[in-house]
Design a protein around this motif. Structure first.
Motif, PDB file in Angstrom:
ATOM      1  N   GLY A  70     117.307  48.714   2.503  1.00 44.20           N
ATOM      2  CA  GLY A  70     117.676  47.558   1.326  1.00 44.20           C
ATOM      3  C   GLY A  70     116.847  47.610   0.329  1.00 44.20           C
ATOM      4  N   LEU A  71     115.536  47.766   0.425  1.00 46.44           N
ATOM      5  CA  LEU A  71     114.567  48.072  -0.743  1.00 46.44           C
ATOM      6  C   LEU A  71     114.837  49.015  -1.479  1.00 46.44           C
ATOM      7  CD1 LEU A  71     111.597  47.403  -2.012  1.00 46.44           C
ATOM      8  CD2 LEU A  71     110.689  48.974  -0.367  1.00 46.44           C
ATOM      9  N   TYR A  72     115.257  50.232  -0.803  1.00 43.71           N
ATOM     10  CA  TYR A  72     115.421  51.509  -1.857  1.00 43.71           C
ATOM     11  C   TYR A  72     116.781  51.225  -2.409  1.00 43.71           C
ATOM     12  CZ  TYR A  72     111.930  54.352   0.225  1.00 43.71           C
ATOM     13  OH  TYR A  72     110.719  54.984   0.856  1.00 43.71           O
ATOM     14  N   LEU A  75     124.249  45.027  -2.237  1.00 44.12           N
ATOM     15  CA  LEU A  75     124.173  45.530  -0.824  1.00 44.12           C
ATOM     16  C   LEU A  75     122.579  45.588  -0.318  1.00 44.12           C
ATOM     17  CD1 LEU A  75     125.600  47.230   1.574  1.00 44.12           C
ATOM     18  CD2 LEU A  75     125.151  49.516   0.139  1.00 44.12           C
ATOM     19  N   GLY A  76     121.806  45.988  -1.121  1.00 44.20           N
ATOM     20  CA  GLY A  76     120.326  46.059  -0.828  1.00 44.20           C
ATOM     21  C   GLY A  76     119.814  44.680  -0.288  1.00 44.20           C
ATOM     22  N   THR A  77     120.309  43.680  -0.978  1.00 46.83           N
ATOM     23  CA  THR A  77     119.785  42.287  -0.791  1.00 46.83           C
ATOM     24  C   THR A  77     120.408  41.823   0.702  1.00 46.83           C
ATOM     25  OG1 THR A  77     119.696  41.825  -3.031  1.00 46.83           O
ATOM     26  CG2 THR A  77     120.116  40.119  -1.658  1.00 46.83           C
ATOM     27  N   LEU A  78     121.445  42.091   0.731  1.00 46.44           N
ATOM     28  CA  LEU A  78     122.128  41.879   2.075  1.00 46.44           C
ATOM     29  C   LEU A  78     121.430  42.551   3.236  1.00 46.44           C
ATOM     30  CD1 LEU A  78     125.977  41.884   1.046  1.00 46.44           C
ATOM     31  CD2 LEU A  78     124.612  39.639   1.652  1.00 46.44           C
ATOM     32  N   LEU A  79     121.258  43.958   3.148  1.00 50.19           N
ATOM     33  CA  LEU A  79     120.569  44.635   4.130  1.00 50.19           C
ATOM     34  C   LEU A  79     119.148  44.019   4.311  1.00 50.19           C
ATOM     35  CD1 LEU A  79     121.388  48.248   3.075  1.00 50.19           C
ATOM     36  CD2 LEU A  79     122.381  47.191   5.261  1.00 50.19           C
TER      37      LEU A  79
END
Length: 382
Positions: A323-325, A147-151
């Motif tokens: 996304g980083l978090y 999910l973070g990668t997609l964001l």
């Protein structure tokens, strides 16, 4: 405890606040790297020359510490290790720094610092393709990383295709506008693509460095050699690109300040501070402060460099930070709470970094805070 003097109480409070103070100060220092580098490039200094001087200063800064502190544990430098160091010197100083500086000239310092937060997500994707990162869709940590990668990619895409209206801050009312919207948009897209390619080079550097540190476990020495090889290779490129002797001249101005600042602060001091904080708080704690640099650069960029702050950049930067978090949270579960079924896998896999640093030289720090779990984590930082 009740008999503590005010001085001792202050020492206790300061000890607890020390990691926060150090990380906040480090973000200001990293933000200064973006501002000083951008100002120097705007004043006509060649990015090729800046990269040569920056890596030379970084190598000279770290070399004494490497020679003194690692003289007993420094392994033999074999040909395969030397070739890896040469490749590392090409990926970061040649590709990443050149493309990042050029992309920064096409966009802005604040925009570049925001996009750089996408590096952990890109590293995760590349590590997954190379099967250095294990994914289990039913686990929350894997879901968080995906999910973070997609964001992160969504935020970067938004910043590329949508600029939006200019946000007028209190101190930015005198900001000058660019000449042509079509020309500015072309440069904006080109600059974004250059920065993203630089991020991919940076991520490849992360992965190769995490592998190299396994066979050459002397962090300071490895970092010094990478800076040295980067300086040598960038000098070869610079001599071809900048043949006029005047391009290599420096004076008592930003042309001297930029390489000295980036070499000492972004490589020397940043290396020590991040390593010190990571040993007690871990890499995820360090990661959590990265978006602060982005905010500082945005504020200083509009104030000092008269940069324009667009709504699309603000929205995209927020999405990238979220996304980083998310990626950092997933990595924290890998590092601090692996399930029994994955512990054996992690012992055989390379531990990849979770931090995105702010444009300084990359270094891997071997941490000792989870040796009881039978593994060693490696922290990569710039």
């Amino acid at each position: 405890m009740e008999d503590q003097t005010p001085c001792s109480k202050f020492c206790v409070v300061f000890s607890k606040m020390k990691p926060y103070i150090l990380m906040v100060a480090l973000q200001f220092g990293s933000a200064g790297m973006y501002i000083i580098s951008m100002a120097t490039l705007n004043h006509g200094m060649s990015r090729f020359v800046l990269i040569v001087y920056r890596n030379t200063v970084a190598a000279l800064t770290m070399a004494p510490f490497a020679l003194l502190l690692e003289r007993k544990k420094r392994p033999k430098l074999t040909i395969p290790i030397f070739l890896k160091i040469m490749a590392l010197g090409f990926l970061e100083p040649i590709l990443d720094q050149n493309l990042a500086y050029l992309g920064m000239q096409y966009t802005s310092a604040s925009f570049t610092s925001a996009i750089m937060n996408a590096v952990p997500a890109i590293t995760f994707v590349m590590a997954t393709i190379l099967r250095l990162e294990h994914i289990k869709m039913k686990e929350r940590r894997s879901q968080a990383k995906i999910l973070g990668t997609l964001l992160t990619f969504s935020g970067a895409l938004l910043m590329t295709v949508y600029k939006g209206p200019i946000i007028d801050l209190i101190w930015s009312h005198k900001t000058s506008h660019h000449v042509s919207d079509s020309s500015a948009n072309t440069h904006w897209i080109t600059g974004t693509l250059l920065i993203l390619v630089g991020c991919f080079a940076w991520s490849a550097f992360y992965i190769l460095q995490s592998i190299t540190i396994k066979t050459y476990p002397a962090e300071l020495s490895l970092s010094t050699l990478i800076c040295l090889m980067g300086a040598v290779q960038s000098a070869a490129v610079g001599l071809l690109a900048e043949r006029h002797p005047g391009a290599w001249a420096v004076g008592w101005d930003s042309r001297l300040l930029a390489p000295v600042y980036t070499g000492i602060v972004s490589s020397g001091i940043a290396y020590y501070v991040q390593g010190l904080v990571m040993k007690t708080r871990g890499p995820v704690f360090v990661t959590a402060f990265n978006p602060l640099c982005m905010v500082i650069v945005a504020a200083l960029g509009t104030l000092i460099l008269a940069e324009q702050l667009h709504l699309g950049s603000v929205i995209g930067a927020i999405i990238i930070a979220v996304g980083l978090y998310s990626v950092a949270w997933g990595k924290s579960k890998d590092q601090f709470g692996p399930t029994p079924s994955t512990t054996e896998e992690k012992n055989d896999a390379y531990e990849l970094p979770v931090t995105a640093t702010e444009g300084s030289k990359l270094v891997i720090e071997a941490n000792n805070y989870d040796e009881q779990a039978g593994k060693t984590n490696f922290q990569v930082k710039k």
